[in-house]
Scaffold this active site. Structure first.
Site, mmCIF file in Angstrom:
data_model
loop_
_atom_site.group_PDB
_atom_site.id
_atom_site.type_symbol
_atom_site.label_atom_id
_atom_site.label_comp_id
_atom_site.label_asym_id
_atom_site.label_seq_id
_atom_site.Cartn_x
_atom_site.Cartn_y
_atom_site.Cartn_z
ATOM 1 N N GLU A 1 38.350 32.647 48.303
ATOM 2 C CA GLU A 1 39.656 33.307 48.313
ATOM 3 C C GLU A 1 39.801 34.249 49.502
ATOM 4 O O GLU A 1 38.916 35.051 49.798
ATOM 5 C CB GLU A 1 39.843 34.103 47.021
ATOM 6 C CG GLU A 1 41.197 34.802 46.917
ATOM 7 C CD GLU A 1 41.343 35.631 45.661
ATOM 8 O OE1 GLU A 1 42.431 36.212 45.466
ATOM 9 O OE2 GLU A 1 40.369 35.718 44.887
ATOM 10 N N GLU B 1 48.783 35.538 39.960
ATOM 11 C CA GLU B 1 47.761 36.575 39.869
ATOM 12 C C GLU B 1 48.435 37.892 40.236
ATOM 13 O O GLU B 1 48.236 38.457 41.311
ATOM 14 C CB GLU B 1 46.567 36.280 40.772
ATOM 15 C CG GLU B 1 45.379 37.178 40.450
ATOM 16 C CD GLU B 1 44.169 36.934 41.329
ATOM 17 O OE1 GLU B 1 43.065 36.828 40.783
ATOM 18 O OE2 GLU B 1 44.334 36.866 42.562
#
Length: 275
Positions: free
Chosen positions: A149, A247
């Site tokens: 990520e 998220e």
């Protein structure tokens, strides 16, 4: 507030993080509620959670953190990363979770790097690629995908190495394994780099999933400056049909946040269907 699962003609698989929604509920109930709303579920650190209880919810898990400690470049950190990645794979099998998420280094409870790095050297780049090749081999053995990520260092994760989307993409390209992909987080990318549509086009061949939240505030689409329906049209036009995960925090109400997220990534929204 009770909201029935909504039908959707989204061309994407939609997921949401149980770490950031329905915060007034026990964690297992959060997972169940997200699943009831028709979304797949993502979690972070699994080590303190009731894995059997989560699996019993019947939720489909999209992603979980794939390590507990360690980093990509330090010998002791590499050993810890690989060891806890193996443990994470065992849990992923119990939850039937296909993707396990990584960062450029271990993060503490506030999202700060356990070992901040001011300058990433060429030797560190080479070591990181080698470590990620070993991670990809673990993923291949277990038939799982690790995702790396991108993060932002300006607001949330100062001192994190290999944080920019350009950095994570370069590492994933260098390894070039279907068991190591990029977790393209567009919230972090907007803060760090911007130019999101072009970034997605460059990264898509190496993307394992995409995460979203608006800027500033890290809440649901429509609360900040990113025009996510346009991003959705670009992704659809490029042929992406994979996971897009919220998220982000709910600005006020978690059900409303999920509604806004779904709307932003549904084809009838904003100027017609994605081209």
């Amino acid at each position: 507030m009770t909201t029935a699962p909504a039908s959707t003609d989204s061309p994407f698989t939609l997921a949401a993080s149980a770490e950031m929604l329905y915060l007034d509920r026990p964690f297992t109930e959060r997972v169940g509620r997200i699943a009831e709303r028709g979304f797949q579920v993502e979690i972070w650190d699994w080590s303190g959670k009731d894995i059997a209880g989560l699996a019993a919810t019947g939720a489909t898990f999209s992603s979980m953190t794939g390590y507990l400690e360690g980093n990509l470049t330090d010998p002791d950190g590499i050993d810890a990363l690989l060891a806890t990645a193996r443990k994470s794979l065992v849990v992923a099998a119990q939850m039937d979770c296909p993707r396990l998420n990584l960062h450029g280094t271990g993060l503490d409870g506030k999202g700060l790097p356990v070992r901040p790095v001011e300058t990433v050297t060429p030797a560190m780049w080479l070591t990181a690629v080698d470590t990620l090749r070993r991670i990809a081999a673990l993923g291949e053995e277990a038939d799982r995908v690790f995702t790396l990520e991108n993060l932002n260092v300006a607001v949330d994760h100062p001192g994190t190495p290999f944080a920019r989307a350009a950095d994570t993409l370069a590492l994933v390209r260098a390894v070039d394994s279907p068991h190591l992909r990029m977790n393209l987080d567009l919230y972090h990318a907007q803060i760090g780099e911007g130019n999101l549509v072009e970034l997605t086009r460059q990264a898509l061949p190496y993307v394992g999933e995409i995460q979203v939240a608006d800027v500033p505030g890290r809440c649901e689409p429509g609360t900040g400056e990113i025009h996510y329906p346009a991003v959705a049209r670009a992704l659809h036009g490029a042929g992406y049909t994979g996971v897009i995960a919220l998220e982000g925090w709910a600005r006020q109400d978690s059900d409303a946040a999920l509604d806004a997220f779904r709307a932003a990534f549904t084809t009838h929204q904003d100027e017609g269907a994605p081209a």
